[in-house]
Design an enzyme around this catalytic site. Structure first.
Site, PDB file in Angstrom:
ATOM      1  N   SER A 199       5.715  56.658 -17.580  1.00  0.00           N
ATOM      2  CA  SER A 199       5.447  56.328 -16.224  1.00  0.00           C
ATOM      3  C   SER A 199       4.740  54.775 -15.973  1.00  0.00           C
ATOM      4  O   SER A 199       5.739  54.064 -16.251  1.00  0.00           O
ATOM      5  CB  SER A 199       4.447  57.350 -15.773  1.00  0.00           C
ATOM      6  N   ASP A 305      13.414  63.886 -12.017  1.00  0.00           N
ATOM      7  CA  ASP A 305      12.276  63.344 -11.933  1.00  0.00           C
ATOM      8  C   ASP A 305      12.172  62.859 -10.461  1.00  0.00           C
ATOM      9  O   ASP A 305      12.848  62.033  -9.996  1.00  0.00           O
ATOM     10  CB  ASP A 305      12.298  62.038 -12.575  1.00  0.00           C
ATOM     11  N   HIS A 336       8.995  64.707 -14.573  1.00  0.00           N
ATOM     12  CA  HIS A 336       8.378  63.556 -14.829  1.00  0.00           C
ATOM     13  C   HIS A 336       7.717  64.301 -16.157  1.00  0.00           C
ATOM     14  O   HIS A 336       6.345  64.484 -16.182  1.00  0.00           O
ATOM     15  CB  HIS A 336       7.448  63.122 -13.773  1.00  0.00           C
TER      16      HIS A 336
END
Length: 649
Positions: A199, A305, A336
């Site tokens: 991320s 995602d 994610h």
């Protein structure tokens, strides 16, 4: 990274030989008889050196008249240092070490009374330090124990992490305390650094690589952003109802937050809700600097995602390919999610061999393995020698009005006619897909004939529409759907495709304060009658320019190409491929301030889809064969959750 989920961010032969010889000398004398194939856990983790340094960034973002310093916590094996041997570095630069945590268990850094790091989140230090690597956990500027301000992917984020790479290579200064302290050098490392992170952390790795910094040999960006505009907007359509200023405030430490109001104002002023491209976004676009990347890149992303949308990896991958950057990729069916939590054993093994090859120079064959691993069904993986696969070509598909109003066809022949829909922001892609075979007023849907053979999509698609709105503003969505039954990872669940189990498995060495044992997971699956394969969104007012949207003239037609997210998906024989064009995709883009009706000119509307075998393969797959039964109302993953912005590790 704020979480937005659906229930819901080779070198020359001479160099290789030299690096391999260096790697041999990293081992104890008893292990030097032959060039190794992998690093082994021969060093003590319990007696590893734990230290912290504060590195000068060359910035003063908090405006206090002193240069900003970022904290780097280090765990490294003691034995090589005692013998005068140098080690490479694995580095994770993160804003999450004190506010939100890392990994499936949201681990934080912890410290002893002397300020020495006791626990590093995740398994990297537990596993790699005994194998002769140092692990460095960097607090991004403005977070945890670092000075400065968070600027969400801008120069402060990138340069604060780059400064640590420079220090590891003898080009920057560091000290033993946040203010003052004694100078300290990184004499224990050879400077060879690999950055990793999920991320925001992986995003910073992309940004640092795009500076071309020397000494950064590889990066492993997991679910990472390549252009921050594409995190917040999709061609002018807002993906979130807040901006980077609010995100900065979320992760900044209390010590620095009081000094960073000016930075937050710049973030707010530079990211207008209009969706216009501004200089702020240019600074945070790493794709434009792909030519500077010296490091190899191992990309990991979930194809579902909906936090960090897959456009981010697709455009980054393509740009790196154009500049000949060494690459590898894993694509999962998850949202994610870190690969440690969906393919743990294979991930640790592959990452181990990747770092051994890239940082130690071991000739272990990882560079000769298939470039891509793709999850085709839950826990079922395939490989490709190249990605997209060789033979992938763009097929131009044309929608056509069908015999029943609102239910059209999708094929290779250009057709005329129109299709009309009215934006309904109460509905999402799951609602549209569930009623693909019936006429509904909020969408235009087009389906192929049932396929007589498998059809593989790999890469990034684009849908060009010519639309006439009835109002001065309009948002568009384009969605590709695999229509047919399947079992998939339930990416719409809160955990985005995994279930966390009570049992633990251990990956590396532990201490009393830092366990190498983590909770196991398994795939959480859903039985569906359709699968959304790829999606894209846009504000029609940005048809002429990303830099500035304009009001629309009702009754006038506009042409715009929606760039769909990258994917790799096989539509099986017996299924159909469908295209949906509609307005607001509930909870995935924000609606405009009007409720337009749009009329599509189908003679000027196309889908450019990357298919293995191209148009010829599409023709073979859609010609002939018995029609498969398709239910009138389909069932798929659940609709998005109402909650919009939850922190994610």
């Amino acid at each position: 990274m704020p979480k937005r989920t659906r229930t819901t961010i080779w070198r020359t032969a001479a160099t290789t030989v030299a690096v391999t010889l260096m790697a041999v000398f990293l081992l104890p004398a008893t292990a030097r008889a032959a060039a190794p194939e992998e690093s082994r856990p021969v060093y003590s983790y319990a007696h590893a050196i734990r230290e912290s340094v504060w590195v000068d960034t060359g910035l003063d973002e908090d405006g206090d008249g002193r240069g900003d310093r970022v904290a780097a916590d280090i765990v490294r094996p003691a034995e090589p240092a005692r013998e005068g041997r140098k080690v490479p570095v694995i580095m994770d630069a993160s804003p999450y070490y004190s506010c939100c945590g890392r990994g499936n268990e949201s681990q934080l850094k912890t410290y002893d009374a002397q300020g020495h790091v006791v626990q590093m989140p995740l398994f990297y230090d537990n596993y790699f330090v005994p194998r002769g690597y140092a692990f460095v956990g960097v607090d991004l500027a403005g977070t945890n124990r670092s000075d400065g301000c968070v600027d969400v992917g801008g120069r402060s984020d990138v340069l604060s992490a780059k400064a640590v790479v420079d220090w590891l290579n003898g080009r920057a200064r560091a000290y033993t305390s946040r203010s003052g302290g004694s100078p300290v050098k990184a004499g224990w490392t050879n400077g060879r650094t690999g950055m990793i992170g999920k991320s925001w952390d992986g995003t910073v790795a992309n940004g640092v690589a795009a500076t071309g910094v020397k000494g950064l040999r590889t990066i492993v960006p997991i679910s990472a952003i390549s252009s921050w505009y594409d995190y917040y907007f999709a061609q002018g359509a807002p993906l979130y109802d807040e901006g980077p200023d609010e995100l900065a405030g979320y992760v900044e430490s209390e010590d620095t937050q009081a000094h960073c109001a000016a930075v937050q104002r710049r973030l707010a002023d530079g990211s207008p809700r209009s969706g216009d491209w501004t200089p702020l976004w240019t600074e945070r676009d790493y794709v434009k600097d792909a030519a500077k990347v010296r490091a190899s890149v191992f990309v990991v992303h979930g194809m579902q995602d909906l936090n960090v949308r897959t456009k981010n990896f697709g455009q980054w991958w393509d740009a790196l390919a154009r500049h000949g950057v060494e690459r590898k990729i894993w694509l999962s069916q998850t949202g994610h999610v870190d690969p440690f939590d969906y393919r743990r054993g294979a991930w640790v093994d592959t990452l181990h061999r990747w770092f051994d090859h890239e940082l130690l120079g071991y000739d272990n064959g990882v560079d000769r393995e298939p470039v891509a691993d793709v999850e085709r069904h839950p826990d079922q993986w395939t490989t490709s020698a190249a990605w997209p696969p060789r033979g992938t070509r763009t097929a131009v598909l044309h929608p056509a009005a069908g015999s029943r109003a609102g239910v059209g066809t999708l094929g290779l022949r250009r057709a005329g006619g129109t299709a009309t829909f009215t934006d309904d922001p109460r509905l999402s892609e799951t609602d549209w897909a569930a009623h693909l075979t019936t006429a509904t007023p909020e969408k235009a849907g087009f389906l192929t004939a049932p396929l007589t053979r498998d059809l593989r999509l790999a890469g990034s698609a684009g849908v060009t529409v010519t639309a006439t709105p009835t109002t001065a503003s309009a948002h568009l969505s384009a969605v590709l759907v695999d229509v047919g039954p399947d079992t998939i990872r339930d990416y719409a669940d809160a955990a985005e495709g995994i279930s966390t189990l009570p049992g633990r498995s251990c990956w590396g060495r532990s201490t009393a304060g830092d366990s190498a044992c983590f909770r196991e997971t398994r795939a959480k699956t859903a039985d569906v009658d359709y699968t959304v394969v790829s999606r894209g969104w846009a504000d029609l007012g940005h048809h002429a320019s990303a830099g500035e949207g304009v009001p629309l003239t009702p009754g006038r037609s506009y042409t715009m190409t929606l760039r769909l997210a990258a994917t790799d998906h096989v539509v099986p024989a017996g299924h159909r491929l469908a295209l949906i064009v509609a307005g607001t995709d509930k909870d995935l883009i924000d609606p405009p301030n009007t409720r337009p009706t749009l009329t599509l000119d189908l003679s000027r509307t196309t889908a450019r889809v990357p298919l293995v075998g191209g148009a010829a393969e599409f023709d073979r797959a859609t010609s002939g064969g018995a029609a498969a039964a398709v239910p009138t109302v389909l069932e798929g993953v659940r609709a998005p959750r109402a909650d919009r912005h939850v922190p994610a590790a």
